[in-house]
Scaffold this motif. Structure first.
Motif, PDB file in Angstrom:
ATOM      1  N   CYS A  17       2.373   1.742  -3.376  1.00  0.00           N
ATOM      2  CA  CYS A  17       1.378   2.257  -4.328  1.00  0.00           C
ATOM      3  C   CYS A  17       1.159   3.750  -4.144  1.00  0.00           C
ATOM      4  CB  CYS A  17       0.063   1.496  -4.176  1.00  0.00           C
ATOM      5  SG  CYS A  17       0.145  -0.205  -4.787  1.00  0.00           S
ATOM      6  N   VAL A  18       1.151   4.200  -2.877  1.00  0.00           N
ATOM      7  CA  VAL A  18       0.969   5.633  -2.610  1.00  0.00           C
ATOM      8  C   VAL A  18       2.114   6.435  -3.229  1.00  0.00           C
ATOM      9  CG1 VAL A  18       0.965   7.392  -0.810  1.00  0.00           C
ATOM     10  CG2 VAL A  18      -0.412   5.328  -0.534  1.00  0.00           C
ATOM     11  N   TRP A  19       3.338   5.964  -2.984  1.00  0.00           N
ATOM     12  CA  TRP A  19       4.474   6.697  -3.529  1.00  0.00           C
ATOM     13  C   TRP A  19       4.506   6.640  -5.059  1.00  0.00           C
ATOM     14  CZ3 TRP A  19       6.739  10.333  -1.165  1.00  0.00           C
ATOM     15  CH2 TRP A  19       6.941  10.299   0.218  1.00  0.00           C
ATOM     16  N   ALA A  44       1.929   6.491  -6.925  1.00  0.00           N
ATOM     17  CA  ALA A  44       0.897   7.435  -7.362  1.00  0.00           C
ATOM     18  C   ALA A  44       1.432   8.867  -7.349  1.00  0.00           C
ATOM     19  CB  ALA A  44      -0.338   7.313  -6.466  1.00  0.00           C
ATOM     20  N   ALA A  91       0.834  -1.208   0.000  1.00  0.00           N
ATOM     21  CA  ALA A  91       0.000   0.000   0.000  1.00  0.00           C
ATOM     22  C   ALA A  91       0.868   1.256   0.000  1.00  0.00           C
ATOM     23  CB  ALA A  91      -0.935  -0.010   1.208  1.00  0.00           C
ATOM     24  N   ALA A  92       1.936   1.237   0.832  1.00  0.00           N
ATOM     25  CA  ALA A  92       2.836   2.393   0.879  1.00  0.00           C
ATOM     26  C   ALA A  92       3.523   2.607  -0.471  1.00  0.00           C
ATOM     27  CB  ALA A  92       3.874   2.194   1.979  1.00  0.00           C
TER      28      ALA A  92
END
Length: 563
Positions: free
Chosen positions: A202-204, A206, A199-200
């Motif tokens: 994917c955030v970065w 993005a 998840a982390a």
């Protein structure tokens, strides 16, 4: 020769090795890494090789200003695969390969890829340009190289990043690029320590996509703005050609009101304005000069605008100021052949033969173009060394038999050496001054339209000097010689040269045939029968239709049956 890698073969070899290494990296990773089952990591790894692959397809190499983009992609790709091996001093999860030769090769590939890319950058921007300041912006690549080596403590990266900031004095805000590797590494370390790593990540990712999207969008907006600028200028040109002068002025004014906030776009707008700026030559020149000065203020280290500024000084007749600007340019980039050739040309024009010859020889050692040898031939001829002058000119003609100035100088050197002087008739300017010829051509035609034929001839003579290979400009000059009442022989020589440069230039062919016939009639009137026959014979290859029939008839009357 490659414009980026120069003539040294090893430079090109290193560049292609770097690209090949980047493209082989995914294959070796898939074969050797225990991560080979993670398809999404394969895709992330391909970002950097695809970027370099694109440069391979276009046969280019990123300049220093693109290094930060490439470097971010590289660090992201390497860090995603746990290949940076940063020692943080904290207890963190470290995933090792299976060991053996294959694992060692995988660990070496990132450092090899970055190292060869760094070598290419230094070749393109340091060795070719001869300026250490642009090379300082490659500091992020040095940091990236350290990051790509296994087991480097983070304190070393911190020290290198801080040292990179010291380059601010020479490269300005670009020095901040040195912090980017550390920042990107910190991001991936934070992902490694997160509870939900995917998840982390994917955030970065993005965030990266948003930033990249913003960059691409800004570039597209800039491109569209330039397209609109060019479109307005072209519409203004069409309106003026059709007699709608007021509309043309309004469209031009609308184009000039457009603001360009970066040096490259402003410089591009200046170039397009010079080409399609309308018939009011003086107003266009004033606007170009204003924009050029602004570009130099925005980016003082960019040499292309400085070369253009020297050209503008020459247009204004400020030869001494142009020499001083050229000296400053050579001081900044002493190993650029075109700069040394330009300074040598200007010095010889001023009459400073010793200093000019020194610069021209330096340019020749750096493998400058043929114009350098022609100008050295002129210097030798002025000093009375006819053999040396002839050798230089023959060198040029051996490679380029049709070179107009080399042929002209050799003819004068053979027939009357005293006429070879360091003037615009015999010297050859650098190719970078060719746009001066186009501008002078437009100015000369505008003066002729206003009825000032004397000024038109002078302007077109200068135009031919600055653009000696432009057949149309030479044809315009020849036509103006005829209109101004100059000797027919001068115009014939210019038309003949124009047609050697462009055999399909029909206006020049027609005008040349008319002048041959006119000269032959004059020679017949002066009882120079043999000379008239020779003149008409010279006209035959260029004549067609009625003109050809007329020439054959005249030859028959002179007792010469032409085939």
């Amino acid at each position: 020769m490659n414009a980026f890698f120069g003539r040294v073969p090893i430079a090109g070899i290193v560049a292609w090795f770097s690209i090949a290494t980047d493209l082989l990296f995914p294959v070796l990773f898939i074969a050797c890494s225990e991560y080979r089952g993670r398809w999404w990591r394969w895709l992330a790894l391909l970002v950097f090789p695809l970027h370099m692959g694109a440069h391979a397809l276009y046969n280019t190499v990123p300049y220093i200003d693109n290094v930060h983009v490439v470097m971010i992609l590289a660090v992201a790709a390497l860090a995603l695969f746990n290949r940076t091996r940063i020692e943080t001093g904290q207890v963190g999860r470290r995933v090792e390969g299976k060991g053996g030769v294959a694992a060692v090769l995988v660990d070496l590939i990132p450092a090899a890829a970055v190292g060869t890319f760094l070598a290419v950058i230094l070749r393109a921007d340091l060795l070719v340009l001869g300026d250490f300041r642009p090379a300082l912006t490659a500091i992020p690549l040095v940091i990236l190289l350290v990051l790509a080596v296994r087991g480097i403590p983070v304190v070393v990266v911190l020290i290198l990043s801080a040292a990179g900031l010291l380059a601010w004095r020479w490269v300005g805000v670009r020095a901040l690029y040195a912090l980017v590797p550390l920042g990107v590494a910190a991001v991936f370390y934070s992902v490694e320590q997160a509870r939900r790593r995917r998840a982390a990540a994917c955030v970065w990712m993005a965030v990266v996509v948003i930033l990249a999207g913003g960059f691409v969008t800004s570039q597209e907006i800039r491109r569209r703005k330039m397209i609109d600028f060019i479109r307005l200028l072209k519409h203004a040109g069409r309106a003026e050609a059709q007699g709608y002068k007021e509309l043309a002025r309004e469209l031009t004014a609308e184009a000039l009101r457009m603001e360009f906030t970066d040096a490259q776009a402003l410089h591009d707008s200046m170039e397009f304005l010079s080409i399609v700026g309308g018939s009011n030559v003086e107003s266009v020149r004033a606007e170009v000069r204003k924009r050029l000065q602004k570009v130099m203020q925005m980016d003082p280290d960019w040499t292309v605008p400085r070369v253009n500024w020297i050209a503008n000084l020459l247009l204004d007749g400020r030869l001494d100021d142009a020499i001083e600007e050229a000296r400053a340019l050579v001081k900044v980039q002493p190993t650029v052949a075109s700069h040394r050739a330009m300074l040598g040309y200007l010095l010889v024009r001023r009459g400073k033969l010793d200093e000019g010859e020194k610069e021209l020889n330096a340019a020749r050692d750096l493998r400058a173009g043929d114009e350098t040898r022609i100008n050295l031939a002129v210097v030798a001829a002025v000093r009375g060394d006819r053999q040396k002058a002839a050798d230089f000119l023959n060198e040029v003609l051996a490679k380029d038999p049709g070179h107009p100035v080399a042929r002209f100088d050799l003819e004068h050197l053979t027939s009357d050496p005293e006429t070879v002087k360091a003037d615009i008739k015999h010297l050859v300017p650098p190719k970078t001054f060719a746009p001066i010829g186009r501008r002078l051509d437009r100015s000369g035609l505008a003066r002729a339209e206003a009825g000032d034929l004397t000024s038109a001839v002078k302007l077109l003579e200068r135009a031919v000097h600055y653009a000696p290979r432009a057949a149309v400009i030479r044809s315009n000059y020849a036509a103006m010689l005829v209109r101004s009442g100059r000797p027919i022989e001068e115009a014939i020589a210019q038309f003949e040269t124009a047609l050697r440069l462009d055999k399909g230039l029909l206006p020049a062919r027609r005008n040349l045939v008319r002048l041959y016939v006119r000269l032959a009639r004059r020679q017949i009137g002066e009882n120079q029968t043999e000379a008239a026959r020779k003149t008409l014979r010279r006209a035959l290859p260029y004549a067609a239709g009625r003109a050809l029939a007329e020439i054959r008839q005249m030859l028959q009357e002179l007792g010469d049956a032409a085939e």
